[in-house]
Design a protein around this motif. Structure first.
Motif, PDB file in Angstrom:
ATOM      1  N   SER A  30      25.925 -21.135  26.389  1.00  0.00           N
ATOM      2  CA  SER A  30      25.034 -21.778  25.433  1.00  0.00           C
ATOM      3  C   SER A  30      24.480 -20.740  24.469  1.00  0.00           C
ATOM      4  O   SER A  30      23.939 -19.714  24.898  1.00  0.00           O
ATOM      5  N   LEU A  31      24.625 -21.005  23.185  1.00  0.00           N
ATOM      6  CA  LEU A  31      24.065 -20.159  22.130  1.00  0.00           C
ATOM      7  C   LEU A  31      23.004 -20.974  21.404  1.00  0.00           C
ATOM      8  O   LEU A  31      23.249 -22.108  21.004  1.00  0.00           O
ATOM      9  N   MET A  32      21.824 -20.372  21.221  1.00  0.00           N
ATOM     10  CA  MET A  32      20.708 -21.066  20.580  1.00  0.00           C
ATOM     11  C   MET A  32      20.109 -20.202  19.490  1.00  0.00           C
ATOM     12  O   MET A  32      19.987 -18.992  19.645  1.00  0.00           O
ATOM     13  N   THR A  33      19.706 -20.844  18.394  1.00  0.00           N
ATOM     14  CA  THR A  33      19.022 -20.143  17.322  1.00  0.00           C
ATOM     15  C   THR A  33      17.823 -20.965  16.871  1.00  0.00           C
ATOM     16  O   THR A  33      17.721 -22.152  17.186  1.00  0.00           O
ATOM     17  N   MET A  34      16.926 -20.318  16.127  1.00  0.00           N
ATOM     18  CA  MET A  34      15.691 -20.968  15.695  1.00  0.00           C
ATOM     19  C   MET A  34      15.730 -21.308  14.204  1.00  0.00           C
ATOM     20  O   MET A  34      15.984 -20.431  13.374  1.00  0.00           O
ATOM     21  N   SER A  35      15.459 -22.561  13.883  1.00  0.00           N
ATOM     22  CA  SER A  35      15.431 -23.008  12.495  1.00  0.00           C
ATOM     23  C   SER A  35      14.036 -23.541  12.165  1.00  0.00           C
ATOM     24  O   SER A  35      13.061 -23.279  12.872  1.00  0.00           O
TER      25      SER A  35
END
Length: 258
Positions: free
Chosen positions: A143-148
């Motif tokens: 799982s790859l997560m980023t913040m927007s």
């Protein structure tokens, strides 16, 4: 009564973006560890290190390294350390963003070429680079997560150049999800409501954004680091195994009002 096994028991994760105890990444890191994960933690530079290292000790993080994504070789060194110690990686949290103050505080129309490119490199392209380095460490998926932020899809006047940059980040997330999905790697963006972090304090009229969020959000409150952390811990685990390519809002419903 038996205790439920934490959903991230035995999982290994990389958290990028902890600056202090008010960072979104810190709230997420706490949630990951509470769910049973073991973490690698980075700090930005020598100035940030004294603030981050005590937090990393609280997390019992066995891997701690500097990571300035503008410095050649530092990101590769982080992933090399993970490869040596763990040989695999289950999830990555990318929670970094930057734009030069003169460009952030001005009109997008007037943004300098240098400022725009730097903001895109640090805030957006670094996520794609992390995905490329993480891919070989996720042979069974991950799982790859980023913040927007909602400014990626609607105009927030005080958000300036970060609006187009976050829009690019969300588009990149969707392409990464499509490309890495066949390998079982999920890619998502989390879009929190405004939070009183050090990074956010550089946004012009930020106090007004906070007040607007409380007044207009259906839940009539600001979100917390714990709210964001709970969502990211879910995204890192098996409960989100069929969720990819999405921007998930944790903002008290503020984004539905336009």
């Amino acid at each position: 009564m038996t205790t439920a096994t934490p959903s991230l028991q035995g999982r290994k994760g990389l958290v990028v973006g902890i600056a202090n105890e008010h960072s979104i990444a810190w709230g997420c890191a706490q949630a990951f560890v509470a769910a049973g994960a073991e973490l690698a933690v980075t700090w930005f530079n020598d100035k940030a290190r004294p603030y981050v290292e005590p937090l990393a000790r609280q997390l019992n993080a066995p891997i701690t390294l500097p990571l300035d994504v503008e410095q050649p070789g530092q990101m590769e060194a982080v992933f090399e350390a993970i490869t040596r110690q763990w040989g695999r990686l289950d999830f990555v949290l990318h929670s970094i963003a930057f734009a030069p103050k003169t460009d952030l505080h001005g009109r997008v129309t007037d943004c300098s070429r240098e400022g725009f490119l730097r903001a895109m490199d640090i805030s957006c392209h670094s996520f794609a680079r992390m995905a490329r380095l993480a891919e070989p460490l996720m042979p069974e998926g991950g799982s790859l997560m980023t913040m927007s932020y909602v400014g990626a899809e609607e105009v927030i006047p005080s958000y300036g150049v970060m609006g187009p940059v976050k829009a690019a980040l969300e588009a990149s997330m969707r392409y990464l999800a499509a490309e890495l999905g066949p390998r079982g790697i999920r890619v998502n963006a989390v879009s929190p409501g405004p939070l009183a972090t050090r990074a956010a304090s550089g946004i012009p009229q930020f106090e007004a954004l906070l007040a607007d969020a409380v007044q207009r959000a259906p839940l009539r409150r600001l979100v917390s680091l714990q709210d964001v952390g709970a969502l990211c811990a879910f995204l890192a685990g098996d409960g989100a195994r069929a969720i990819t390519g999405s921007t998930l809002y944790v903002d008290g419903g503020h984004h539905i009002l336009g």
